[in-house]
Design an enzyme around this catalytic site. Structure first.
Site, short mmCIF file in Angstrom:
data_model
loop_
_atom_site.label_atom_id
_atom_site.label_comp_id
_atom_site.label_asym_id
_atom_site.label_seq_id
_atom_site.Cartn_x
_atom_site.Cartn_y
_atom_site.Cartn_z
N ARG A 225 56.61 47.36 76.45
CA ARG A 225 55.36 48.09 76.63
C ARG A 225 55.62 49.32 77.51
O ARG A 225 56.48 49.28 78.40
CB ARG A 225 54.29 47.21 77.30
CG ARG A 225 53.60 46.24 76.33
CD ARG A 225 52.80 46.95 75.23
NE ARG A 225 52.12 46.06 74.32
CZ ARG A 225 52.53 45.74 73.09
NH1 ARG A 225 53.68 46.22 72.63
NH2 ARG A 225 51.81 44.95 72.32
N HIS A 273 56.45 53.10 67.96
CA HIS A 273 55.99 51.70 67.99
C HIS A 273 56.25 51.00 66.66
O HIS A 273 55.34 50.47 66.02
CB HIS A 273 54.48 51.64 68.36
CG HIS A 273 54.09 50.32 68.96
ND1 HIS A 273 53.22 50.20 70.00
CD2 HIS A 273 54.49 49.05 68.67
CE1 HIS A 273 53.06 48.94 70.32
NE2 HIS A 273 53.84 48.21 69.53
P1 NAP Z 1 56.62 36.02 75.61
O1 NAP Z 1 57.16 34.97 74.71
O2 NAP Z 1 55.27 35.83 76.22
O3 NAP Z 1 57.69 36.26 76.75
C1 NAP Z 1 57.45 37.09 77.86
C2 NAP Z 1 58.64 36.98 78.80
O4 NAP Z 1 58.40 37.88 79.91
C3 NAP Z 1 58.80 35.58 79.40
O5 NAP Z 1 60.16 35.27 79.55
C4 NAP Z 1 58.14 35.73 80.78
O6 NAP Z 1 58.64 34.86 81.77
C5 NAP Z 1 58.54 37.16 81.12
N1 NAP Z 1 57.66 37.69 82.16
C6 NAP Z 1 56.32 37.86 82.12
N2 NAP Z 1 55.87 38.35 83.31
C7 NAP Z 1 56.97 38.46 84.10
C8 NAP Z 1 57.16 38.88 85.45
N3 NAP Z 1 56.15 39.27 86.22
N4 NAP Z 1 58.41 38.85 85.94
C9 NAP Z 1 59.45 38.43 85.18
N5 NAP Z 1 59.34 38.02 83.89
C10 NAP Z 1 58.10 38.04 83.37
O7 NAP Z 1 56.56 37.42 74.85
P2 NAP Z 1 57.38 37.89 73.53
O8 NAP Z 1 56.78 37.30 72.33
O9 NAP Z 1 58.83 37.68 73.77
O10 NAP Z 1 57.03 39.44 73.51
C11 NAP Z 1 57.40 40.30 74.59
C12 NAP Z 1 56.64 41.62 74.48
O11 NAP Z 1 57.15 42.39 73.40
C13 NAP Z 1 55.15 41.47 74.11
O12 NAP Z 1 54.37 41.17 75.24
C14 NAP Z 1 54.84 42.85 73.58
O13 NAP Z 1 54.41 43.66 74.65
C15 NAP Z 1 56.19 43.36 73.05
N6 NAP Z 1 56.20 43.56 71.59
C16 NAP Z 1 56.48 44.80 71.10
C17 NAP Z 1 56.53 45.03 69.73
C18 NAP Z 1 56.90 46.38 69.18
O14 NAP Z 1 56.84 46.60 67.97
N7 NAP Z 1 57.33 47.32 70.01
C19 NAP Z 1 56.26 43.97 68.84
C20 NAP Z 1 55.98 42.72 69.37
C21 NAP Z 1 55.96 42.51 70.74
P3 NAP Z 1 58.49 33.26 81.61
O15 NAP Z 1 59.53 32.89 80.57
O16 NAP Z 1 58.81 32.74 82.94
O17 NAP Z 1 57.08 32.99 81.15
#
Ligand code: NAP
Length: 310
Positions: A225, A273
């Site tokens: 993000r 994006h």
């Molecule tokens: P997820 O499964 O919710 O994983 C989020 C990760 O971030 C987890 O490991 C979490 O830690 C960690 N995290 C959250 N807050 C934190 C903090 N304050 N300090 C350290 N680590 C932290 O999310 P995901 O499915 O992998 O997706 C990640 C992000 O990718 C989404 O939120 C979205 O913004 C982005 N995305 C982008 C696209 C694109 O096309 N560009 C597409 C899809 C998604 P824990 O493991 O401890 O919970």
């Protein structure tokens, strides 16, 4: 017959209608999917922030809001949303994200831009390309997408470090966590991949201080993000050579304004994006499975923790 409201854009309706109905049939659910059910009759909502719906309070009998998007920052703070919220975790999206990350990491790691941008008849044979084993890569965020991308990099031979909020253990990734683990995850690394959600705790996680930690000339890949990066600090770090290049897919304002300095900086690649899309076929299976679970009294998958913000 279960009444499900489709609350997303016209374009999404055209994309998802048939695929959702097929997915409901596959799991044996009879669902009346519509864009115009009376609010009180709605049992489930298939939702994307691309549509106009902002007030969830009339949907008093709605058992769950099932999002088509992986990122939830545009809905998670909505005070009218009291129903359980499940986000999208789509295996095809994870595959797409992994391909984007691997492509950009390899490009920066091998310094490919100097050849792509230098097709000028000069035979630049001098420099030996590095190998993955010598280039630690740090993945910030070890969730569904970060883990998958990190493991792919590890399988290519990169020493991979990962960082999360809580303690994680992933074979093939050296894991760090919490505020105290961030510096160790970043120190001396050659590439940083950002796959964190947008929350108060992750805002400007890459700033003047943290950008000073990687090896000189390290690269950044941000498909997470826009809020994760202090843009001014990144541009300054690129100016001094501390950061050698960046591929950015997400921004504080999207579309990225025409006059934003990222567009004209030769060390920055802007992608609009496109890192990973929700794919209708696999995503609709996820929505249908969650509806089936709810009807069977089983716990929903991929529930969002409103307090945590993701
Ligand atoms: P997820 O499964 O919710 O994983 C989020 C990760 O971030 C987890 O490991 C979490 O830690 C960690 N995290 C959250 N807050 C934190 C903090 N304050 N300090 C350290 N680590 C932290 O999310 P995901 O499915 O992998 O997706 C990640 C992000 O990718 C989404 O939120 C979205 O913004 C982005 N995305 C982008 C696209 C694109 O096309 N560009 C597409 C899809 C998604 P824990 O493991 O401890 O919970």
């Amino acid at each position: 017959m279960i009444k499900a409201l489709f609350a997303a854009s016209d374009a999404d309706w055209r994309t998802y209608k048939a695929a959702l109905n097929a997915a409901f049939e596959k799991v044996g659910l009879e669902v009346d999917l519509s864009r115009s059910h009376a609010a009180q009759e709605v049992s489930y909502m298939v939702y994307a922030p691309s549509g106009p719906l902002q007030d969830f309070s009339p949907y008093v009998n709605c058992k769950a809001v099932l999002s088509l998007w992986a990122g939830v920052e545009r809905i998670v703070g909505n005070q009218s949303l009291t129903q359980p919220l499940a986000r999208m975790v789509d295996p095809s999206m994870a595959q797409g994200m992994m391909e984007y990350v691997v492509a950009q990491v390899l490009r920066h790691h091998l310094g490919m831009d100097r050849y792509l941008r230098g097709q000028d008849g000069v035979w630049r044979h001098g420099e030996m390309p590095p190998v993955a084993q010598d280039s630690p890569i740090t993945v910030l965020g070890l969730g569904e997408l970060g883990r998958f991308a990190g493991l792919a990099l590890s399988s290519l031979g990169f020493p991979v470090r990962g960082w999360s909020r809580t303690k994680r253990e992933v074979d093939g990734i050296v894991c760090y966590h919490g505020d105290e683990g961030l510096a160790a995850a970043l120190k001396g690394t050659r590439g940083i991949v950002l796959l964190l959600p947008a929350t108060a705790g992750t805002e400007n996680i890459l700033n003047a201080n943290t950008l000073a930690l990687p090896a000189k000339g390290a690269f950044i890949v941000n498909p997470g993000r826009g809020t994760l990066i202090d843009d001014t600090a990144l541009l300054a770090a690129i100016e001094t050579g501390q950061i050698g290049g960046a591929t950015l897919d997400v921004f504080r304002t999207e579309p990225l304004p025409k006059d934003h300095p990222y567009w004209s900086n030769p060390k920055v690649t802007v992608t609009p994006h496109i890192a990973a899309f929700t794919r209708p076929d696999s995503a609709c299976d996820v929505i249908a499975e969650n509806m089936r679970r709810s009807e069977a009294g089983e716990p929903l998958l991929y529930l969002v923790d409103r307090k945590r913000g993701y």
